[in-house]
Write an enzyme that holds these catalytic residues in place. Structure first.
Site, PDB file in Angstrom:
ATOM      1  N   GLY A   1       1.029  -1.063  -0.081  1.00 46.12           N
ATOM      2  CA  GLY A   1       0.019  -0.045   0.001  1.00 46.12           C
ATOM      3  C   GLY A   1       1.025   1.142   0.102  1.00 46.12           C
ATOM      4  O   GLY A   1       0.619   2.242  -0.589  1.00 46.12           O
TER       5      GLY A   1
ATOM      6  N   SER B   1      -4.102  -2.408  -0.323  1.00 45.30           N
ATOM      7  CA  SER B   1      -3.178  -3.497   0.427  1.00 45.30           C
ATOM      8  C   SER B   1      -3.523  -4.669   0.541  1.00 45.30           C
ATOM      9  O   SER B   1      -4.930  -4.567   1.379  1.00 45.30           O
ATOM     10  CB  SER B   1      -2.348  -2.679   1.437  1.00 45.30           C
ATOM     11  OG  SER B   1      -1.412  -3.554   2.163  1.00 45.30           O
TER      12      SER B   1
ATOM     13  N   CYS C   1       2.983   1.418  12.761  1.00 43.07           N
ATOM     14  CA  CYS C   1       4.516   2.160  12.385  1.00 43.07           C
ATOM     15  C   CYS C   1       4.699   3.155  13.261  1.00 43.07           C
ATOM     16  O   CYS C   1       6.013   3.160  13.428  1.00 43.07           O
ATOM     17  CB  CYS C   1       4.193   2.785  10.866  1.00 43.07           C
ATOM     18  SG  CYS C   1       2.645   2.535  10.126  1.00 43.07           S
TER      19      CYS C   1
ATOM     20  N   THR D   1       9.595  -7.988 -12.522  1.00 44.51           N
ATOM     21  CA  THR D   1       9.014  -9.437 -12.622  1.00 44.51           C
ATOM     22  C   THR D   1       7.894  -9.517 -11.628  1.00 44.51           C
ATOM     23  O   THR D   1       8.115  -9.140 -10.283  1.00 44.51           O
ATOM     24  CB  THR D   1       9.615 -10.544 -12.538  1.00 44.51           C
ATOM     25  OG1 THR D   1      10.727 -10.231 -13.551  1.00 44.51           O
ATOM     26  CG2 THR D   1       9.144 -12.119 -12.843  1.00 44.51           C
TER      27      THR D   1
ATOM     28  N   HIS E   1      -2.690  -7.198   2.644  1.00 44.65           N
ATOM     29  CA  HIS E   1      -2.506  -7.840   4.033  1.00 44.65           C
ATOM     30  C   HIS E   1      -3.744  -7.018   4.952  1.00 44.65           C
ATOM     31  O   HIS E   1      -3.815  -7.680   6.132  1.00 44.65           O
ATOM     32  CB  HIS E   1      -1.370  -7.692   4.638  1.00 44.65           C
ATOM     33  CG  HIS E   1      -0.654  -6.440   5.030  1.00 44.65           C
ATOM     34  ND1 HIS E   1      -0.670  -6.151   6.180  1.00 44.65           N
ATOM     35  CD2 HIS E   1      -0.161  -5.328   4.211  1.00 44.65           C
ATOM     36  CE1 HIS E   1      -0.398  -4.840   6.564  1.00 44.65           C
ATOM     37  NE2 HIS E   1       0.025  -4.421   5.298  1.00 44.65           N
TER      38      HIS E   1
HETATM   39  C1  LIG Z   1      -4.213   3.840   5.536  1.00 47.21           C
HETATM   40  C2  LIG Z   1      -3.166   3.027   5.121  1.00 47.21           C
HETATM   41  N1  LIG Z   1      -2.266   3.479   3.844  1.00 47.21           N
HETATM   42  C3  LIG Z   1      -1.306   2.892   3.844  1.00 47.21           C
HETATM   43  C4  LIG Z   1      -0.696   1.577   4.526  1.00 47.21           C
HETATM   44  C5  LIG Z   1       0.391   0.940   4.109  1.00 47.21           C
HETATM   45  O1  LIG Z   1       0.175  -0.227   3.474  1.00 47.21           O
HETATM   46  P1  LIG Z   1       1.393  -1.505   3.370  1.00 47.21           P
HETATM   47  O2  LIG Z   1       1.490  -1.986   4.847  1.00 47.21           O
HETATM   48  O3  LIG Z   1       1.019  -2.478   2.590  1.00 47.21           O
HETATM   49  O4  LIG Z   1       2.481  -0.728   3.208  1.00 47.21           O
HETATM   50  C6  LIG Z   1      -1.581   1.349   5.645  1.00 47.21           C
HETATM   51  C7  LIG Z   1      -1.023   0.423   6.608  1.00 47.21           C
HETATM   52  O5  LIG Z   1      -0.937   0.428   7.833  1.00 47.21           O
HETATM   53  C8  LIG Z   1      -2.662   2.186   6.102  1.00 47.21           C
HETATM   54  O6  LIG Z   1      -3.337   1.810   7.152  1.00 47.21           O
END
Ligand SMILES: Cc1ncc(COP(=O)(O)O)c(C=O)c1O
Length: 360
Positions: A68, A181, A304, A218, A183
């Site tokens: 994402g 995303s 994060c 790829t 996951h």
């Molecule tokens: C709103 C939002 N955008 C983007 C991301 C990032 O996605 P990814 O973990 O696949 O990099 C997250 C993940 O925490 C998210 O909550």
């Protein structure tokens, strides 16, 4: 373990795992012309159709990315003025240090008039999330995208936390691009997608012939297959899963309010699975750690930033003072959670809160 942190990540659905395992046996390069390559290409294109359908897009509008985060950063041009909201995920916030940041109302949504005022004659793109990762608050994207369109400004929305929780239709939102995303919806980590409206301007980050020259490298075939399988499940079960998670979220919040909790961002429209709560004088981090000791996984905010003692920028942007923001706990439920699990957490909370108060 009682897992209530679905906004951080989700488990692979068994069906997703099974499809990925069989895709792993298809070793061809999807760009190869021979049979082995064609078999891999077929898997990628099937998944592309599933991901497109989840958000009402065309298969050729899907650009698979590594995450994402990459999708967000791919959407945001490297040059020109951009506008973002104060509660974007770090994946958007980190893309451009010089963006104009639009404040949000205390209820958590972007005021369309403030948004319009932030647009300048040299603005090339605005990026506003569909759902917030910490509070679940939904933004009036169709309205904001219309304002941007009328001003000739491209519009991107980060729909990572909305997918699989609410119906999404890229056409009726009127956006030029949208990030997903895998996951967060029961798919694998390390695979995402940027959906780019046909005809929208686009500047690749990684050069190469793959993804119609929009994203070189790829393809991660097994990851893409897992994403497609998760998207198909999310679409098929959307109504049932959102009703189920809303019921669990409400059950949790009723119980938490009875224990004198405060809720953050609960006054605006929001996704069904996310609750952000706090208890006066109780550190969100300490409560999270104490719940973990009892086998309950929740979060203090975006994954994060957890582990650091910095208050959540999202909650500060909602106008909470630093001390109050440090009390926040995010509970994000998923389709596999049960009412018994919620009741167990509600049963544990009074004792844990009392223990923290005694220690403090
Ligand atoms: C709103 C939002 N955008 C983007 C991301 C990032 O996605 P990814 O973990 O696949 O990099 C997250 C993940 O925490 C998210 O909550």
């Amino acid at each position: 373990v009682i897992y209530l942190d679905h906004n951080a990540t989700t488990q692979l659905w068994p069906e997703v795992r099974a499809q990925m395992a069989s895709a792993d046996e298809v070793f061809g390069n999807p760009s190869s012309l021979h049979a082995a390559g064609r078999a891999a290409r077929e898997l990628v294109e099937q998944a592309r159709r599933e991901v497109a359908q989840l958000v009402g897009a065309l298969p050729e509008e899907v650009v698979f990315t590594s995450s994402g985060t990459e999708a967000d950063q791919l959407a945001i041009p490297r040059a020109g003025h951009v506008v973002v909201s104060a509660i974007e995920h770090p994946a958007v916030m980190g893309a451009r240090g010089d963006a104009t940041v639009v404040d949000v109302a205390p209820e958590g949504f972007v005021d369309p008039e403030a948004f319009e005022r932030a647009l300048r004659s040299d603005t090339v793109l605005a990026s506003i999330q569909l759902a917030n990762h910490e509070t679940g608050t939904l933004q009036p994207i169709a309205q904001l995208a219309k304002i941007a369109r009328e001003r000739g400004v491209a519009f991107h929305t980060d729909a990572v936390q909305a997918a699989g929780k609410i119906p999404i239709d890229m056409r009726s939102l009127g956006v030029d691009s949208l990030s997903l995303s895998a996951h967060k919806i029961g798919g694998p980590k390390g695979i995402g997608a940027l959906l780019v409206r046909r005809g929208a301007k686009f500047e690749p980050l990684l050069r190469g012939h793959q993804e119609r020259e929009r994203r070189g490298g790829t393809e991660n075939v097994a990851g893409i297959v897992g994403f497609g399988a998760a998207a198909a499940l999310a679409r098929k079960n959307l109504a049932a899963w959102s009703a189920h998670t809303a019921a669990l979220r409400d059950r949790f919040e009723q119980g938490a309010l009875a224990l004198s909790a405060r809720r953050h961002g609960a006054m605006a429209p929001r996704v069904p699975n996310t609750s952000n709560v706090a208890w006066e004088g109780i550190s969100g981090e300490l409560l999270t750690i104490n719940l973990d000791l009892e086998g309950v996984c929740v979060s203090t905010g975006a994954a994060c930033t957890s582990g650091s003692l910095k208050p959540s920028p999202v909650l500060l942007a909602l106008g909470l003072p630093k001390a109050r923001a440090l009390e926040a706990v995010r509970v994000s439920v998923g389709p596999e959670n049960t009412a018994e699990e919620i009741d167990r957490v509600l049963e544990l909370l009074p004792e844990l809160i009392a223990r923290i108060r005694r220690a403090g």
